[in-house]
Design a protein around this motif. Structure first.
Motif, PDB file in Angstrom:
ATOM      1  N   THR A 174       0.845  -1.190   0.000  1.00 19.66           N
ATOM      2  CA  THR A 174       0.000   0.000   0.000  1.00 19.66           C
ATOM      3  C   THR A 174       0.879   1.238   0.000  1.00 19.66           C
ATOM      4  OG1 THR A 174      -0.128   0.068   2.408  1.00 19.66           O
ATOM      5  CG2 THR A 174      -1.853  -1.152   1.265  1.00 19.66           C
ATOM      6  N   VAL A 175       0.319   2.308  -0.476  1.00 18.36           N
ATOM      7  CA  VAL A 175       1.002   3.592  -0.465  1.00 18.36           C
ATOM      8  C   VAL A 175      -0.051   4.675  -0.270  1.00 18.36           C
ATOM      9  CG1 VAL A 175       0.941   3.861  -2.982  1.00 18.36           C
ATOM     10  CG2 VAL A 175       2.632   5.096  -1.673  1.00 18.36           C
ATOM     11  N   THR A 176       0.251   5.657   0.541  1.00 19.03           N
ATOM     12  CA  THR A 176      -0.642   6.795   0.733  1.00 19.03           C
ATOM     13  C   THR A 176      -0.228   7.886  -0.242  1.00 19.03           C
ATOM     14  OG1 THR A 176      -0.916   6.258   3.060  1.00 19.03           O
ATOM     15  CG2 THR A 176      -1.480   8.497   2.395  1.00 19.03           C
ATOM     16  N   VAL A 177      -1.195   8.385  -0.985  1.00 22.68           N
ATOM     17  CA  VAL A 177      -0.929   9.436  -1.955  1.00 22.68           C
ATOM     18  C   VAL A 177      -1.486  10.745  -1.405  1.00 22.68           C
ATOM     19  CG1 VAL A 177      -1.228  10.202  -4.341  1.00 22.68           C
ATOM     20  CG2 VAL A 177      -1.161   7.749  -3.811  1.00 22.68           C
ATOM     21  N   PRO A 178      -0.624  11.694  -1.092  1.00 14.60           N
ATOM     22  CA  PRO A 178      -1.103  12.980  -0.585  1.00 14.60           C
ATOM     23  C   PRO A 178      -1.949  13.697  -1.647  1.00 14.60           C
ATOM     24  CG  PRO A 178       1.259  12.733  -0.220  1.00 14.60           C
ATOM     25  CD  PRO A 178       0.834  11.623  -1.131  1.00 14.60           C
ATOM     26  N   PRO A 179      -2.833  14.616  -1.220  1.00 17.86           N
ATOM     27  CA  PRO A 179      -3.653  15.357  -2.175  1.00 17.86           C
ATOM     28  C   PRO A 179      -2.803  16.066  -3.238  1.00 17.86           C
ATOM     29  CG  PRO A 179      -4.370  15.796   0.072  1.00 17.86           C
ATOM     30  CD  PRO A 179      -3.093  15.010   0.166  1.00 17.86           C
ATOM     31  N   PHE A 180      -3.302  16.067  -4.459  1.00 16.01           N
ATOM     32  CA  PHE A 180      -2.666  16.744  -5.596  1.00 16.01           C
ATOM     33  C   PHE A 180      -1.279  16.179  -5.918  1.00 16.01           C
ATOM     34  CE2 PHE A 180      -5.476  19.781  -3.453  1.00 16.01           C
ATOM     35  CZ  PHE A 180      -6.446  19.905  -4.448  1.00 16.01           C
ATOM     36  N   ASN A 181      -1.078  14.892  -5.664  1.00 16.60           N
ATOM     37  CA  ASN A 181       0.171  14.220  -5.982  1.00 16.60           C
ATOM     38  C   ASN A 181      -0.141  12.970  -6.785  1.00 16.60           C
ATOM     39  OD1 ASN A 181       2.700  15.407  -4.574  1.00 16.60           O
ATOM     40  ND2 ASN A 181       1.033  15.655  -3.110  1.00 16.60           N
ATOM     41  N   HIS A 182       0.864  12.200  -7.094  1.00 11.68           N
ATOM     42  CA  HIS A 182       0.660  10.973  -7.857  1.00 11.68           C
ATOM     43  C   HIS A 182       1.702   9.929  -7.464  1.00 11.68           C
ATOM     44  CE1 HIS A 182       3.768  13.013 -10.234  1.00 11.68           C
ATOM     45  NE2 HIS A 182       4.138  11.804 -10.630  1.00 11.68           N
ATOM     46  N   VAL A 183       1.465   8.718  -7.914  1.00 16.56           N
ATOM     47  CA  VAL A 183       2.381   7.605  -7.696  1.00 16.56           C
ATOM     48  C   VAL A 183       2.623   6.945  -9.042  1.00 16.56           C
ATOM     49  CG1 VAL A 183       2.633   5.324  -6.638  1.00 16.56           C
ATOM     50  CG2 VAL A 183       1.606   7.186  -5.342  1.00 16.56           C
ATOM     51  N   VAL A 184       3.835   6.566  -9.302  1.00 18.81           N
ATOM     52  CA  VAL A 184       4.177   5.836 -10.529  1.00 18.81           C
ATOM     53  C   VAL A 184       4.367   4.375 -10.166  1.00 18.81           C
ATOM     54  CG1 VAL A 184       5.847   5.595 -12.395  1.00 18.81           C
ATOM     55  CG2 VAL A 184       5.278   7.877 -11.529  1.00 18.81           C
ATOM     56  N   LEU A 185       3.641   3.506 -10.865  1.00 17.09           N
ATOM     57  CA  LEU A 185       3.762   2.064 -10.660  1.00 17.09           C
ATOM     58  C   LEU A 185       4.436   1.451 -11.875  1.00 17.09           C
ATOM     59  CD1 LEU A 185       0.164   1.313  -9.401  1.00 17.09           C
ATOM     60  CD2 LEU A 185       2.204   1.644  -8.017  1.00 17.09           C
ATOM     61  N   ARG A 186       5.317   0.517 -11.616  1.00 18.12           N
ATOM     62  CA  ARG A 186       5.983  -0.200 -12.692  1.00 18.12           C
ATOM     63  C   ARG A 186       5.849  -1.693 -12.399  1.00 18.12           C
ATOM     64  NH1 ARG A 186      12.366   0.095 -14.309  1.00 18.12           N
ATOM     65  NH2 ARG A 186      12.242  -1.481 -15.928  1.00 18.12           N
ATOM     66  N   PHE A 187       5.344  -2.438 -13.374  1.00 20.60           N
ATOM     67  CA  PHE A 187       5.154  -3.870 -13.174  1.00 20.60           C
ATOM     68  C   PHE A 187       5.239  -4.584 -14.518  1.00 20.60           C
ATOM     69  CE2 PHE A 187       1.087  -1.848 -13.709  1.00 20.60           C
ATOM     70  CZ  PHE A 187       0.379  -2.680 -14.562  1.00 20.60           C
ATOM     71  N   ALA A 188       5.543  -5.867 -14.458  1.00 18.89           N
ATOM     72  CA  ALA A 188       5.624  -6.687 -15.672  1.00 18.89           C
ATOM     73  C   ALA A 188       4.210  -6.959 -16.182  1.00 18.89           C
ATOM     74  CB  ALA A 188       6.327  -8.004 -15.376  1.00 18.89           C
ATOM     75  N   THR A 189       4.001  -6.735 -17.456  1.00 19.89           N
ATOM     76  CA  THR A 189       2.691  -6.980 -18.059  1.00 19.89           C
ATOM     77  C   THR A 189       2.700  -8.342 -18.742  1.00 19.89           C
ATOM     78  OG1 THR A 189       3.333  -5.776 -20.037  1.00 19.89           O
ATOM     79  CG2 THR A 189       2.162  -4.538 -18.346  1.00 19.89           C
ATOM     80  N   ASP A 190       2.624  -9.377 -17.932  1.00 20.90           N
ATOM     81  CA  ASP A 190       2.721 -10.732 -18.461  1.00 20.90           C
ATOM     82  C   ASP A 190       1.484 -11.574 -18.162  1.00 20.90           C
ATOM     83  OD1 ASP A 190       3.029 -10.926 -15.765  1.00 20.90           O
ATOM     84  OD2 ASP A 190       4.902 -12.037 -15.813  1.00 20.90           O
ATOM     85  N   ASN A 191       0.377 -10.916 -17.810  1.00 19.01           N
ATOM     86  CA  ASN A 191      -0.838 -11.640 -17.455  1.00 19.01           C
ATOM     87  C   ASN A 191      -2.043 -10.914 -18.056  1.00 19.01           C
ATOM     88  OD1 ASN A 191      -2.551 -13.458 -16.283  1.00 19.01           O
ATOM     89  ND2 ASN A 191      -2.359 -12.636 -14.217  1.00 19.01           N
ATOM     90  N   PRO A 192      -2.421 -11.245 -19.302  1.00 17.43           N
ATOM     91  CA  PRO A 192      -3.515 -10.537 -19.970  1.00 17.43           C
ATOM     92  C   PRO A 192      -4.793 -10.570 -19.146  1.00 17.43           C
ATOM     93  CG  PRO A 192      -2.461 -12.072 -21.479  1.00 17.43           C
ATOM     94  CD  PRO A 192      -1.902 -12.343 -20.128  1.00 17.43           C
ATOM     95  N   GLY A 193      -5.466  -9.449 -19.089  1.00 24.02           N
ATOM     96  CA  GLY A 193      -6.735  -9.363 -18.373  1.00 24.02           C
ATOM     97  C   GLY A 193      -7.063  -7.928 -18.033  1.00 24.02           C
TER      98      GLY A 193
END
Length: 75
Positions: A5-24
């Motif tokens: 989990t990650v808390t995102v402060p107001p008016f901010n963002h989070v960048v996620l990076r993950f392997a895209t190896d599971n179609p859906g």
């Protein structure tokens, strides 16, 4: 699978990076209904071209049942 989990402060963002190896189509958040109503839900379509191919190869009865379940039986 790991749960982080990650808390995102107001008016901010989070960048996620993950392997895209599971179609859906995957939900990014939790199952709490009022979170969805509050706009805190996101769906990620992973490898959409593979999804089209998987649906095209699906048994026609199963495909129609899926469309009926989702309310999309007319196309």
């Amino acid at each position: 699978m790991r749960r982080d989990t990650v808390t995102v402060p107001p008016f901010n963002h989070v960048v996620l990076r993950f392997a895209t190896d599971n179609p859906g189509v995957w939900a990014l958040h939790c199952h709490v209904a009022w979170h969805v109503e509050g706009g805190m839900f996101l769906s990620i379509a992973e490898r959409p071209s593979d999804l089209v191919e998987l649906v095209d190869k699906m048994d026609s009865d199963v495909r129609q049942q899926s469309r009926n379940f989702c309310g999309a039986g007319s196309f």
